[in-house]
Design a protein around this motif. Sequence first.
Motif, short mmCIF file in Angstrom:
data_model
loop_
_atom_site.label_atom_id
_atom_site.label_comp_id
_atom_site.label_asym_id
_atom_site.label_seq_id
_atom_site.Cartn_x
_atom_site.Cartn_y
_atom_site.Cartn_z
N PRO A 159 0.78 -1.24 0.00
CA PRO A 159 0.00 0.00 0.00
C PRO A 159 0.82 1.30 0.00
N PRO A 160 1.91 1.41 0.78
CA PRO A 160 2.67 2.68 0.75
C PRO A 160 3.19 3.03 -0.64
N ALA A 161 3.36 2.03 -1.52
CA ALA A 161 3.86 2.30 -2.87
C ALA A 161 2.86 3.12 -3.69
N LEU A 162 1.60 3.14 -3.27
CA LEU A 162 0.59 3.92 -3.99
C LEU A 162 0.91 5.41 -3.96
N LYS A 163 1.70 5.84 -2.96
CA LYS A 163 2.06 7.25 -2.87
C LYS A 163 2.86 7.70 -4.09
N ASN A 164 3.58 6.76 -4.72
CA ASN A 164 4.35 7.10 -5.92
C ASN A 164 3.44 7.55 -7.06
N PHE A 165 2.16 7.18 -6.97
CA PHE A 165 1.20 7.55 -8.01
C PHE A 165 0.21 8.61 -7.51
N GLY A 166 0.54 9.23 -6.41
CA GLY A 166 -0.30 10.30 -5.90
C GLY A 166 -1.55 9.84 -5.19
N ILE A 167 -1.56 8.57 -4.73
CA ILE A 167 -2.73 8.03 -4.04
C ILE A 167 -2.37 7.75 -2.59
N ALA A 168 -3.15 8.28 -1.67
CA ALA A 168 -2.94 7.98 -0.25
C ALA A 168 -3.46 6.57 0.03
N PRO A 169 -2.67 5.72 0.69
CA PRO A 169 -3.10 4.34 0.95
C PRO A 169 -4.45 4.24 1.64
N ASP A 170 -4.78 5.23 2.48
CA ASP A 170 -6.05 5.14 3.20
C ASP A 170 -7.25 5.46 2.31
N GLN A 171 -7.01 5.80 1.03
CA GLN A 171 -8.12 5.97 0.10
C GLN A 171 -8.61 4.63 -0.43
N PHE A 172 -7.86 3.57 -0.15
CA PHE A 172 -8.26 2.23 -0.56
C PHE A 172 -8.81 1.46 0.63
N ILE A 173 -9.82 0.66 0.36
CA ILE A 173 -10.29 -0.33 1.32
C ILE A 173 -9.88 -1.69 0.76
N PHE A 174 -9.05 -2.41 1.49
CA PHE A 174 -8.55 -3.71 1.03
C PHE A 174 -9.41 -4.82 1.61
N ILE A 175 -9.92 -5.66 0.74
CA ILE A 175 -10.76 -6.79 1.14
C ILE A 175 -10.04 -8.07 0.73
N ASP A 176 -9.64 -8.85 1.71
CA ASP A 176 -8.93 -10.11 1.47
C ASP A 176 -9.86 -11.28 1.79
N VAL A 177 -10.07 -12.14 0.81
CA VAL A 177 -10.94 -13.29 0.98
C VAL A 177 -10.16 -14.56 0.66
N LYS A 178 -10.73 -15.71 1.00
CA LYS A 178 -10.02 -16.97 0.84
C LYS A 178 -10.27 -17.63 -0.51
N ARG A 179 -11.45 -17.42 -1.09
CA ARG A 179 -11.80 -18.11 -2.33
C ARG A 179 -12.05 -17.13 -3.46
N GLU A 180 -11.72 -17.53 -4.67
CA GLU A 180 -11.95 -16.68 -5.83
C GLU A 180 -13.44 -16.44 -6.04
N LYS A 181 -14.23 -17.43 -5.72
CA LYS A 181 -15.67 -17.27 -5.83
C LYS A 181 -16.14 -16.10 -4.97
N ASP A 182 -15.56 -15.98 -3.78
CA ASP A 182 -15.92 -14.88 -2.88
C ASP A 182 -15.41 -13.54 -3.42
N ALA A 183 -14.21 -13.56 -4.05
CA ALA A 183 -13.65 -12.32 -4.61
C ALA A 183 -14.55 -11.79 -5.73
N LEU A 184 -15.02 -12.67 -6.60
CA LEU A 184 -15.91 -12.25 -7.68
C LEU A 184 -17.25 -11.75 -7.15
N TRP A 185 -17.76 -12.43 -6.11
CA TRP A 185 -19.02 -11.97 -5.51
C TRP A 185 -18.85 -10.59 -4.90
N ALA A 186 -17.75 -10.39 -4.16
CA ALA A 186 -17.51 -9.09 -3.53
C ALA A 186 -17.34 -7.99 -4.57
N MET A 187 -16.67 -8.32 -5.68
CA MET A 187 -16.49 -7.33 -6.73
C MET A 187 -17.81 -6.97 -7.39
#
Length: 245
Positions: free
Chosen positions: A97-125
């Motif tokens: 996340p801190p690397a986003l600062k190189n592109f002018g984005i504050a890391p706290d502007q992102f909400i990171f959602i980590d799931v265990k299954r790809e099925k859940d990732a597609l549903w969340a998206m």
Amino acid sequence: MAALVSNKVDMRSQLQNEILLLQGFRPLNSAAVDLGLGPVKDAFPNASFPLGAVHEFLSPTAENAAVTSGFIAGLLAPLMRSGGTSLWISTSRTLFPPALKNFGIAPDQFIFIDVKREKDALWAMDEALKCGALAAVVGEVHDLSFTASRRLQLAVEQSRATGFVLRRGAGNVGTTACVTRWKITSLASEPIDDLPGVGFPHWQVELLRVRNGRPGAWNLMWERGAFRPVYKLPPFFHEQKKKAG
């Protein structure tokens, strides 16, 4: 005669715009959101990057996935410049996340959602893309079926959010309903004080498919908060290519 030609041009342009609307392409105000893609924007209908659409990025290797994440961050920077929030959904996130600062984005502007299954990732998206309050949604998955991609595209056509699907190590590419398909490859950056690899990021950007547009390939770099074309690759790149060959 001139008037007749002008009328035909106007009719053709009107028909093209109507077809684009039927296919779900509704470009937002390009003056309000300029992604700074330079020559790449001419590949898109009306020279406007399709916001409110789903974009697919193929990353067959871990290196491709890393550089693609950087390129996507560059695309997101203008969308989030006014303080917008985006989601990053993954089953095995490697983004620092801190690397986003190189592109002018504050890391706290992102909400990171980590799931265990790809099925859940597609549903969340799918659920996230229904929310018009988000600037964008990035999802990391391996496979994306036509049915799943169609669901994502239908979601953004209602909310006008923008989706980015980063396909890591995709085995079967197949056909999807995404508006564009990209492949991003790392290029050697310009050396600083004869030290390679410490300059601004360089990419070979391949637009493999774009609905009603013109696919192509460009060499771009990220410099001073924008994409800029690279017309001449550094000597280090040619030396490395010669050694590899």
